[in-house]
Design a protein around this motif. Structure first.
Motif, PDB file in Angstrom:
ATOM      1  N   ALA A  93       0.840  -1.200   0.000  1.00 19.75           N
ATOM      2  CA  ALA A  93       0.000   0.000   0.000  1.00 19.75           C
ATOM      3  C   ALA A  93       0.874   1.249   0.000  1.00 19.75           C
ATOM      4  O   ALA A  93       1.977   1.255   0.549  1.00 19.75           O
ATOM      5  CB  ALA A  93      -0.906   0.010   1.228  1.00 19.75           C
ATOM      6  N   ASP A  99       2.146   9.781  -5.743  1.00 20.81           N
ATOM      7  CA  ASP A  99       2.379   8.494  -6.405  1.00 20.81           C
ATOM      8  C   ASP A  99       3.788   7.979  -6.109  1.00 20.81           C
ATOM      9  O   ASP A  99       4.704   8.761  -5.849  1.00 20.81           O
ATOM     10  CB  ASP A  99       2.222   8.636  -7.923  1.00 20.81           C
ATOM     11  N   ILE A 133       2.565   2.473  -8.020  1.00 25.47           N
ATOM     12  CA  ILE A 133       1.520   2.427  -7.004  1.00 25.47           C
ATOM     13  C   ILE A 133       1.058   3.862  -6.738  1.00 25.47           C
ATOM     14  O   ILE A 133       1.756   4.634  -6.085  1.00 25.47           O
ATOM     15  CB  ILE A 133       2.019   1.754  -5.703  1.00 25.47           C
ATOM     16  N   LYS A 136      -2.646   6.861  -2.273  1.00 24.60           N
ATOM     17  CA  LYS A 136      -3.866   6.369  -1.632  1.00 24.60           C
ATOM     18  C   LYS A 136      -4.402   5.104  -2.307  1.00 24.60           C
ATOM     19  O   LYS A 136      -5.593   4.975  -2.575  1.00 24.60           O
ATOM     20  CB  LYS A 136      -4.950   7.448  -1.640  1.00 24.60           C
ATOM     21  N   SER A 137      -3.503   4.169  -2.599  1.00 24.43           N
ATOM     22  CA  SER A 137      -3.944   2.923  -3.231  1.00 24.43           C
ATOM     23  C   SER A 137      -3.086   1.761  -2.754  1.00 24.43           C
ATOM     24  O   SER A 137      -2.024   1.951  -2.148  1.00 24.43           O
ATOM     25  CB  SER A 137      -3.872   3.028  -4.759  1.00 24.43           C
ATOM     26  N   ARG A 139      -1.980  -2.544  -3.846  1.00 23.54           N
ATOM     27  CA  ARG A 139      -1.953  -3.581  -4.871  1.00 23.54           C
ATOM     28  C   ARG A 139      -1.651  -4.931  -4.233  1.00 23.54           C
ATOM     29  O   ARG A 139      -0.873  -5.026  -3.278  1.00 23.54           O
ATOM     30  CB  ARG A 139      -0.874  -3.280  -5.928  1.00 23.54           C
ATOM     31  N   ASP A 187      -5.852  -4.554  -7.979  1.00 19.29           N
ATOM     32  CA  ASP A 187      -6.182  -3.596  -6.933  1.00 19.29           C
ATOM     33  C   ASP A 187      -6.533  -4.323  -5.648  1.00 19.29           C
ATOM     34  O   ASP A 187      -7.076  -5.440  -5.663  1.00 19.29           O
ATOM     35  CB  ASP A 187      -7.363  -2.719  -7.360  1.00 19.29           C
ATOM     36  N   TYR A 188      -6.249  -3.656  -4.522  1.00 17.49           N
ATOM     37  CA  TYR A 188      -6.536  -4.211  -3.203  1.00 17.49           C
ATOM     38  C   TYR A 188      -6.997  -3.043  -2.321  1.00 17.49           C
ATOM     39  O   TYR A 188      -6.533  -1.912  -2.512  1.00 17.49           O
ATOM     40  CB  TYR A 188      -5.266  -4.874  -2.625  1.00 17.49           C
ATOM     41  N   LEU A 190      -7.221  -0.212   0.256  1.00 19.11           N
ATOM     42  CA  LEU A 190      -6.128   0.532   0.894  1.00 19.11           C
ATOM     43  C   LEU A 190      -6.035   0.186   2.379  1.00 19.11           C
ATOM     44  O   LEU A 190      -7.038   0.107   3.069  1.00 19.11           O
ATOM     45  CB  LEU A 190      -6.364   2.034   0.724  1.00 19.11           C
TER      46      LEU A 190
END
Length: 200
Positions: A93, A99, A133, A136-137, A139, A187-188, A190
């Motif tokens: 995360a 980014d 990544i 705010k995301s 994987r 995607d996973y 956050l």
């Protein structure tokens, strides 16, 4: 370091070959001459329809950095058809406002693929991948190998992570799981902490 990080971001976003091709064509067209940033931006915009002027301005002036959290690293064997293969899975995360990019390098225990001791160049990993990544995301990453991996290095480039070069030694792939194989990035949800319930 900032320049390397920027070009790594572009390579992860557009693909190594596509981005390198643009850079090489610009260099050949302007052999032994300087060229303006506008030429680079124009080439990227025409090829990928992605103007980068504002992003470059932010990259040059901002002091914010991405920060990465890594959890649920798993290593086990799976059956892929009739063959036993080696699965590596983890979740990463970036809960920060900017980014980021990581570089994953993995070495394999492949005795038949011994590296030459006469090579003058730096030793290259058996597997290497740059993963973009966004802010705010998170994987989930899965990699499948025909040969047993022995070590993984995650380089977080310019980031809040100290150290920014994380090394994981794999102790073994003794467990065989009857689960579907996962080879890719998805995607996973956050996450911004690594503690489980009842843990701090």
């Amino acid at each position: 370091a900032k320049g390397d990080n920027l070009f790594s971001l572009f390579r992860a976003r557009y693909g190594d070959d596509a981005f390198n091709d643009i850079i090489n064509r610009l260099i050949i067209a302007n052999n032994h001459q300087s060229f303006s940033f506008d030429k680079l931006e124009s080439s990227l915009s025409q090829t990928f329809n992605d103007p980068i002027g504002t992003e470059i301005e932010d990259w040059y002036r901002k002091t914010d950095m991405p920060g990465f959290l890594i959890k649920d690293l798993e290593t086990y064997k799976v059956l892929d058809g009739e063959y036993s293969k080696y699965q590596v899975r983890l979740k990463i995360a970036n809960p920060e406002e900017i980014d980021g990019i990581i570089t994953m390098n993995i070495d394999l225990d492949d005795k038949s693929n011994a590296r030459s001791f006469t090579s003058d160049g730096p030793e290259q990993p058996d597997y290497s991948k740059k993963i973009f990544i966004p802010a705010k995301s998170a994987r989930e990453i899965g990699i499948l190998f025909p040969t047993e991996p022995t070590r993984m290095n995650i380089y977080t480039n310019i980031s809040e992570n100290l150290p920014n070069n994380l090394i994981y030694e794999f102790s073994g792939f003794d467990e065989l799981r009857k689960v579907s194989v996962f080879d890719g990035i998805r995607d996973y949800p956050l996450f911004n902490e690594l503690a489980n319930k009842n843990e701090f």
